[in-house]
Motif scaffolding. Structure first.
Motif, PDB file in Angstrom:
ATOM      1  N   GLY A 487       0.779  -1.231  -0.090  1.00 58.89           N
ATOM      2  CA  GLY A 487      -0.029  -0.135   0.084  1.00 58.89           C
ATOM      3  C   GLY A 487       0.717   1.343  -0.041  1.00 58.89           C
ATOM      4  O   GLY A 487       1.998   1.409  -0.395  1.00 58.89           O
ATOM      5  N   SER A 488       0.153   2.246   0.593  1.00 59.49           N
ATOM      6  CA  SER A 488       0.756   3.598   0.763  1.00 59.49           C
ATOM      7  C   SER A 488       2.202   3.673   1.387  1.00 59.49           C
ATOM      8  O   SER A 488       2.368   3.115   2.170  1.00 59.49           O
ATOM      9  N   SER A 490       4.918   6.145   3.156  1.00 54.81           N
ATOM     10  CA  SER A 490       4.936   7.363   4.117  1.00 54.81           C
ATOM     11  C   SER A 490       6.075   8.435   3.610  1.00 54.81           C
ATOM     12  O   SER A 490       7.180   8.168   3.636  1.00 54.81           O
ATOM     13  N   SER A 496      -1.743   4.357  10.336  1.00 54.81           N
ATOM     14  CA  SER A 496      -1.427   3.094   9.531  1.00 54.81           C
ATOM     15  C   SER A 496      -2.390   1.834  10.225  1.00 54.81           C
ATOM     16  O   SER A 496      -1.832   1.636  11.109  1.00 54.81           O
ATOM     17  N   ARG A 526       5.083  -3.093  -2.095  1.00 52.37           N
ATOM     18  CA  ARG A 526       3.867  -1.986  -1.995  1.00 52.37           C
ATOM     19  C   ARG A 526       3.130  -1.904  -3.034  1.00 52.37           C
ATOM     20  O   ARG A 526       1.648  -1.451  -2.849  1.00 52.37           O
ATOM     21  N   SER A 527       3.339  -2.643  -4.033  1.00 49.21           N
ATOM     22  CA  SER A 527       2.094  -2.666  -5.180  1.00 49.21           C
ATOM     23  C   SER A 527       1.309  -4.013  -5.560  1.00 49.21           C
ATOM     24  O   SER A 527       0.466  -3.958  -6.249  1.00 49.21           O
ATOM     25  N   ASP A 632       1.981   1.583   6.467  1.00 51.37           N
ATOM     26  CA  ASP A 632       1.606   0.539   5.453  1.00 51.37           C
ATOM     27  C   ASP A 632       2.668  -0.300   4.912  1.00 51.37           C
ATOM     28  O   ASP A 632       2.639  -1.563   4.768  1.00 51.37           O
TER      29      ASP A 632
END
Length: 654
Positions: A487-488, A490, A496, A526-527, A632
């Motif tokens: 995810g995102s 920071s 989170s 993260r993707s 995240d």
């Protein structure tokens, strides 16, 4: 691979036939429960329990290798037998017989058995993992076996599987089907201890932890009792359960949406929707190009009609709508047929007999979007009525629609609908294993509960307790694969949900003397919520197993923060399990540390010093908390001397 063999024998007394006695009904040969098949592995060093079905009252002889015990079937034809524990080895033969009839299973091994559960990251097969072609090609090993439990959700607890799993021996033709995380853990432990190992994989992508806990255990939590009553009603009488759930859901809607009571008429077949606009569904309404709906957040209603002849109306058993963003409630001719709350879950709703009729039939869908774009988003070929024989009746491309209220709330899930059901996956996939003994449980789940980390601190230990009771193993070790990075990213400190869930997992494991944790976020993606590097995760679980399940004097994992205290102007964070000291990669500083006051958090300059991390000039008067890797998808570079990442944490300053 040798196909499973079930040698079924039956005989009628030759003397009775010779004397011209009347023919007797042929007795059913006794059989084993579904978890037992050729190539199975049974837990060493513990009593071996086997069970199955036979004629009511039948007297049975059960043999495992050179051991034999007597058993009898009860009035329902169920039997269960227990034999003394055995040392690792094999292969053995396992058989049950009665009056000349019986069943025999071959190539049974005694060793260590692991139960692997959770959601899609446990479900992901070796074939989809990093380096799969090479690992599969060279995987032949008669001392590694596995069984995949077929997905089955049940509103009532069942004694046996709806579809019997088959034990398979690891090899080029089979290993690709195994859970990757569980396989790599099993491979590492088999190499370490040189005994046969077997693993049972019971997982379901996207499932919440509530799905995997028994009804009696979930019933200890008052917030779930009403929904559990609905599940119980559904299991006894589908129509009654549907009605009870409709009442529960609509009571929620009446509180969440002031317009819900009036808009309920939009679900009925006689409602006049002639003034509603129409749109072609199949994408999010945010992408529709229609100004009135493209920026809408909240409720929207969709209606369509489908003409059926008498034969079709009687043959249809399911309504398929594909994915819906985000939650839906669906009616057919005014009868509620289902609802789900996950956009990625395909809608497949049973249509009760008699609901459809010859002529015009109305399908109404209330959609609640939570900033996910909204709408019936799947391609047209995923929306249909389906008959019992598999025939498909397509639904129209264009549906009528009407905007509803702006509702900022989460619709309760239908409690018997996986993957966010209550207790139904326990009923269908765990309860039938009762009596099997395990060396350990590996649990890889949490993504579906990442928005409710505080509750997870109650649910995860409840799962531990529940399964230990189910298997009559009060000290059954649990290994938890922590949420990875997804995810995102920071650029500044913030909240989170994934970090909070990781902390919940850490706290629960820390408070359980028979649990271990595998930190995984350094190999996340993260993707991609399904990172393919499962070998590392499996091997870290194996390391935790060596400490927790096998009693080796090794640390179960990597660095764990145990205190944060002031030291002049600095803050010192002390770690254990550094295995030779802390290291930072690609920098002299450790990134990801934050100090927090009552209002906000800020990043802190951190350096590793042996078993501690020093936060330079961070001990200002307002600071009362320290946290690390709180995102995240955190970027981390703090590791133990043996290359295990430091665990994320949030800690009050001493």
């Amino acid at each position: 691979m040798k196909a499973p063999s079930f040698k079924l024998l039956a005989s009628i007394g030759a003397m009775a036939l010779a004397a011209g006695a009347p023919a007797l009904a042929e007795a059913a040969a006794p059989a084993f429960a579904g978890i037992f098949s050729d190539h199975a592995v049974l837990q060493r060093g513990q009593p071996v329990t086997v069970w199955g079905k036979a004629d009511p009252g039948a007297l049975l002889t059960v043999r495992l290798g050179s051991q034999a015990v007597q058993a009898s079937a009860d009035s329902a034809g169920k039997w269960r037998a227990e034999m003394p524990g055995m040392e690792a080895g094999g292969p053995h033969t396992l058989s049950v017989s009665s009056n000349g009839g019986g069943s025999t299973l071959d190539d049974i091994m005694i060793g260590d058995v692991f139960l692997c559960g959770g959601q899609s990251n446990m479900e992901l097969a070796v074939a989809n993992a990093t380096n799969a072609p090479m690992d599969i090609a060279y995987s032949a090993n008669p001392n590694i076996r596995f069984a995949n439990i077929v997905r089955h959700s049940s509103a009532v607890r069942v004694d046996d599987f709806s579809e019997a799993p088959k034990w398979q021996v690891a090899g080029p033709q089979s290993t690709g089907q195994a859970s990757a995380v569980c396989y790599y853990m099993a491979r590492a432990l088999q190499r370490q201890y040189s005994v046969p190992v077997g693993f049972v994989n019971a997982s379901w992508g996207g499932s919440s932890i509530q799905s995997w806990i028994s009804g009696p255990s979930m019933g200890k939590l008052p917030a779930y009792r009403q929904a559990l009553d609905v599940v119980a009603a559904y299991g006894t009488d589908v129509a009654a359960g549907m009605k009870a759930e409709e009442q529960r859901q609509e009571a929620w809607w009446d509180k969440a949406d002031p317009a819900a009571r009036a808009q309920r008429a939009w679900s009925r077949p006689g409602f006049d929707d002639s003034r509603w606009p129409a749109m072609e569904v199949g994408r999010r309404w945010s992408e529709s190009g229609i100004d009135a709906i493209s920026k809408h957040r909240g409720v929207a209603w969709f209606r369509t009609t489908v003409e059926l002849d008498a034969r079709q109306a009687g043959a249809v058993t399911q309504l398929l709508l594909g994915q819906i963003a985000t939650a839906d409630t669906t009616w057919v001719n005014g009868v509620r047929v289902g609802g789900l709350t996950n956009w990625w879950a395909g809608r497949e709703y049973a249509v009760p007999k008699g609901v459809l009729r010859p002529g015009k039939n109305v399908i109404a869908v209330r959609v609640l979007d939570d900033d996910n774009g909204g709408g019936l988003v799947s391609p047209p070929d995923q929306r249909m009525l389906r008959t019992a024989d598999g025939a498909r009746i397509p639904l129209p491309l264009r549906w009528k629609y009407q905007l509803g209220s702006h509702v900022n709330a989460s619709q309760p899930p239908t409690p018997w609908e996986p993957p966010t059901s209550l207790t139904t996956l326990y009923n269908g996939m765990i309860a039938p294993l009762q009596g099997y003994r395990f060396k350990l449980v590996a649990w890889y789940q949490g993504e579906a509960n990442a928005g409710a980390a505080q509750e997870y601190r109650t649910l995860l230990p409840l799962l531990f307790e529940d399964w230990r009771r189910t298997f009559s193993q009060p000290q059954l070790p649990f290994l938890v694969a922590q949420l990875t990075a997804f995810g995102s990213v920071s650029t500044r400190p913030g909240n989170s949900g994934w970090a909070e869930l990781r902390e919940a997992q850490s706290v629960v494991v820390r408070n359980d003397h028979h649990a271990g944790l595998a930190v995984t976020f350094d190999y996340g993606d993260r993707s991609d919520i399904h990172p393919a590097q499962k070998k590392i995760v499996g091997e870290r679980l194996a390391r935790a197993a060596r400490a927790v399940a096998y009693g080796e004097k090794v640390s179960p994992g990597g660095p764990e923060a145990v205190s944060a205290s002031r030291s002049g102007a600095d803050i010192l964070v002390r770690f254990v399990n550094t295995n030779g000291g802390l290291r930072t990669y690609s920098s002299d500083t450790a990134i990801g540390f934050e100090v927090c006051g009552p209002a906000a958090c800020r990043y802190a300059q951190a350096t590793a010093e042996g078993d501690t991390v020093r936060l330079k000039d961070a001990a200002t008067a307002a600071v009362n908390k320290v946290r690390y890797a709180w995102a995240d998808a955190p970027f981390v570079n703090l590791f133990s001397a043996d290359d295990i990442p430091a665990n994320a944490f949030e800690m009050e300053l001493q």
